[in-house]
Design an enzyme around this catalytic site. Structure first.
Site, PDB file in Angstrom:
ATOM      1  N   TYR A 157      26.127  33.583  44.434  1.00  0.00           N
ATOM      2  CA  TYR A 157      26.209  33.506  42.966  1.00  0.00           C
ATOM      3  C   TYR A 157      25.468  34.708  42.342  1.00  0.00           C
ATOM      4  O   TYR A 157      25.817  35.189  41.275  1.00  0.00           O
ATOM      5  CB  TYR A 157      25.642  32.170  42.483  1.00  0.00           C
ATOM      6  N   LYS A 164      22.910  33.911  34.096  1.00  0.00           N
ATOM      7  CA  LYS A 164      22.781  32.539  33.565  1.00  0.00           C
ATOM      8  C   LYS A 164      21.329  32.241  33.180  1.00  0.00           C
ATOM      9  O   LYS A 164      21.076  31.495  32.235  1.00  0.00           O
ATOM     10  CB  LYS A 164      23.286  31.506  34.577  1.00  0.00           C
TER      11      LYS A 164
HETATM   12  P1  NAD Z   1      37.645  30.525  33.443  1.00  0.00           P
HETATM   13  O1  NAD Z   1      37.994  31.727  34.245  1.00  0.00           O
HETATM   14  O2  NAD Z   1      38.730  29.566  33.148  1.00  0.00           O
HETATM   15  O3  NAD Z   1      36.958  30.939  32.077  1.00  0.00           O
HETATM   16  C1  NAD Z   1      36.205  32.123  31.940  1.00  0.00           C
HETATM   17  C2  NAD Z   1      36.600  32.699  30.601  1.00  0.00           C
HETATM   18  O4  NAD Z   1      35.804  33.839  30.287  1.00  0.00           O
HETATM   19  C3  NAD Z   1      38.065  33.169  30.581  1.00  0.00           C
HETATM   20  O5  NAD Z   1      38.739  32.537  29.512  1.00  0.00           O
HETATM   21  C4  NAD Z   1      37.948  34.654  30.329  1.00  0.00           C
HETATM   22  O6  NAD Z   1      39.009  35.174  29.557  1.00  0.00           O
HETATM   23  C5  NAD Z   1      36.646  34.690  29.549  1.00  0.00           C
HETATM   24  N1  NAD Z   1      36.103  36.043  29.461  1.00  0.00           N
HETATM   25  C6  NAD Z   1      35.655  36.847  30.458  1.00  0.00           C
HETATM   26  N2  NAD Z   1      35.304  38.047  29.934  1.00  0.00           N
HETATM   27  C7  NAD Z   1      35.541  37.980  28.590  1.00  0.00           C
HETATM   28  C8  NAD Z   1      35.409  38.897  27.524  1.00  0.00           C
HETATM   29  N3  NAD Z   1      34.964  40.162  27.701  1.00  0.00           N
HETATM   30  N4  NAD Z   1      35.759  38.506  26.263  1.00  0.00           N
HETATM   31  C9  NAD Z   1      36.214  37.240  26.055  1.00  0.00           C
HETATM   32  N5  NAD Z   1      36.384  36.344  27.034  1.00  0.00           N
HETATM   33  C10 NAD Z   1      36.041  36.706  28.285  1.00  0.00           C
HETATM   34  O7  NAD Z   1      36.470  29.817  34.272  1.00  0.00           O
HETATM   35  P2  NAD Z   1      35.481  28.630  33.893  1.00  0.00           P
HETATM   36  O8  NAD Z   1      34.934  28.177  35.196  1.00  0.00           O
HETATM   37  O9  NAD Z   1      36.135  27.666  32.985  1.00  0.00           O
HETATM   38  O10 NAD Z   1      34.301  29.394  33.141  1.00  0.00           O
HETATM   39  C11 NAD Z   1      33.847  29.033  31.846  1.00  0.00           C
HETATM   40  C12 NAD Z   1      32.332  29.034  31.805  1.00  0.00           C
HETATM   41  O11 NAD Z   1      31.850  27.948  32.595  1.00  0.00           O
HETATM   42  C13 NAD Z   1      31.677  30.285  32.357  1.00  0.00           C
HETATM   43  O12 NAD Z   1      30.539  30.605  31.581  1.00  0.00           O
HETATM   44  C14 NAD Z   1      31.246  29.841  33.730  1.00  0.00           C
HETATM   45  O13 NAD Z   1      30.188  30.615  34.262  1.00  0.00           O
HETATM   46  C15 NAD Z   1      30.814  28.441  33.411  1.00  0.00           C
HETATM   47  N6  NAD Z   1      30.644  27.556  34.568  1.00  0.00           N
HETATM   48  C16 NAD Z   1      31.657  27.379  35.446  1.00  0.00           C
HETATM   49  C17 NAD Z   1      31.467  26.556  36.550  1.00  0.00           C
HETATM   50  C18 NAD Z   1      32.566  26.388  37.574  1.00  0.00           C
HETATM   51  O14 NAD Z   1      32.243  25.985  38.713  1.00  0.00           O
HETATM   52  N7  NAD Z   1      33.827  26.632  37.237  1.00  0.00           N
HETATM   53  C19 NAD Z   1      30.255  25.880  36.728  1.00  0.00           C
HETATM   54  C20 NAD Z   1      29.240  26.055  35.797  1.00  0.00           C
HETATM   55  C21 NAD Z   1      29.444  26.902  34.718  1.00  0.00           C
END
Ligand code: NAD
Length: 268
Positions: A157, A164
């Protein structure tokens, strides 16, 4: 359900597809009577996000917003101002790091890779809060998505864990600044969920297996559970909560030793 968000407008940044955590949150907000404004990152995502927005609710507004481009943030603010939109909720569900920085040792992280992860995944919350807080004229709730890698070492990670950590600290400083105008700022630390971003982390499926084997609930968290916590934070139910990180991870973060190891020692 209970119309917990009736009369509220939510700006949601971070829907890329149906697997996005932001999409699960958008679904739950519509279920609770909220109105949506979705943003997309770049022309490549436009049609998909427009289609998903329409499916969620025909009155969903969809706007372009790459959070690294200040002009795009300003354009969204100007469009919303022109339409006299008042915001009640902002969901920041955005992160990015170079794939190579999520697979090799952290010590090998380049300067550019580190700064990129910080800009997109942490500073963007500050940029979003700065841009949109003035539209939250009746107060409101800003929420972001974090992960356990902010406070513990999760192999691979890496640079995203450091971003984060900055994101969670930003939540606290923003909560302090915006509290006097009744804007609450919180993070949900979600357990691992298979999304496009998550797949970039090397050996991600091992993380899912590890949680299912060791979490108190002996399973992974579901995106709908993350979304229901987002409803709580966005609604009046969460009115006393700010500057917090709420874990929605089937309890995994409380464990000190893996359950599997403990069970082996019982067997001896
Ligand atoms: P995802 O890929 O569906 O979403 C990530 C989003 O970030 C996408 O919509 C992408 O377009 C957007 N993004 C990236 N760069 C960008 C930019 N420059 N401008 C605007 N948008 C931008 O994946 P996800 O897992 O739904 O991620 C959403 C959030 O949840 C993130 O912050 C991720 O770190 C967090 N998260 C995810 C998990 C997991 O296991 N999936 C766990 C904990 C936290």
């Amino acid at each position: 359900m209970a119309d917990l968000l009736a009369g509220k407008t939510a700006l949601i940044l971070g829907v890329a597809n149906k697997w996005s955590l932001a999409y699960a949150i958008a679904q739950a907000f519509v279920r609770e009577g909220g109105k949506l404004i979705l943003t997309y990152q770049g022309e490549r995502q436009k049609a998909t996000v427009q289609e998903l927005g329409q499916e969620l609710s025909p009155d969903t507004e969809v706007l372009a917003c790459d959070v690294t481009i200040q002009q795009e943030l300003d354009n969204v603010v100007n469009t919303l101002r022109a339409g006299h939109a008042k915001l009640d909720v902002i969901v920041h569900s955005i992160a990015f790091a170079n794939r190579e920085d999520l697979s090799r040792p952290f010590v090998e992280t380049s300067r550019d890779g580190y700064l990129l992860a910080q800009e997109v995944s942490a500073y963007s919350l500050v940029a979003v809060a700065r841009a949109f807080a003035p539209l939250m004229t009746d107060g409101g709730s800003i929420l972001t998505l974090s992960y356990l890698g902010a406070v513990r070492v999760i192999p691979n990670y890496n640079v995203m864990g450091v971003a984060k950590a900055a994101l969670e600290a930003s939540v606290r400083y923003l909560a302090h600044d915006l509290g006097p105008v009744n804007i609450r700022v919180n993070a949900i630390s979600a357990g691992p969920v298979k999304t496009a971003s998550a797949r970039a982390v090397k050996d991600f499926s091992k993380m899912l297996d590890g949680v299912a084997a060791n979490a108190p609930l002996r399973r992974n968290a579901d995106p709908a559970e993350v979304a229901d916590t987002a409803v709580f934070l966005a609604s009046n139910l969460g009115r006393g909560v700010t500057g917090n990180v709420i874990y929605v991870d089937a309890g995994f973060q409380i464990m000190g030793l893996p359950t599997a190891a403990q069970e082996q020692s019982h067997d001896r």
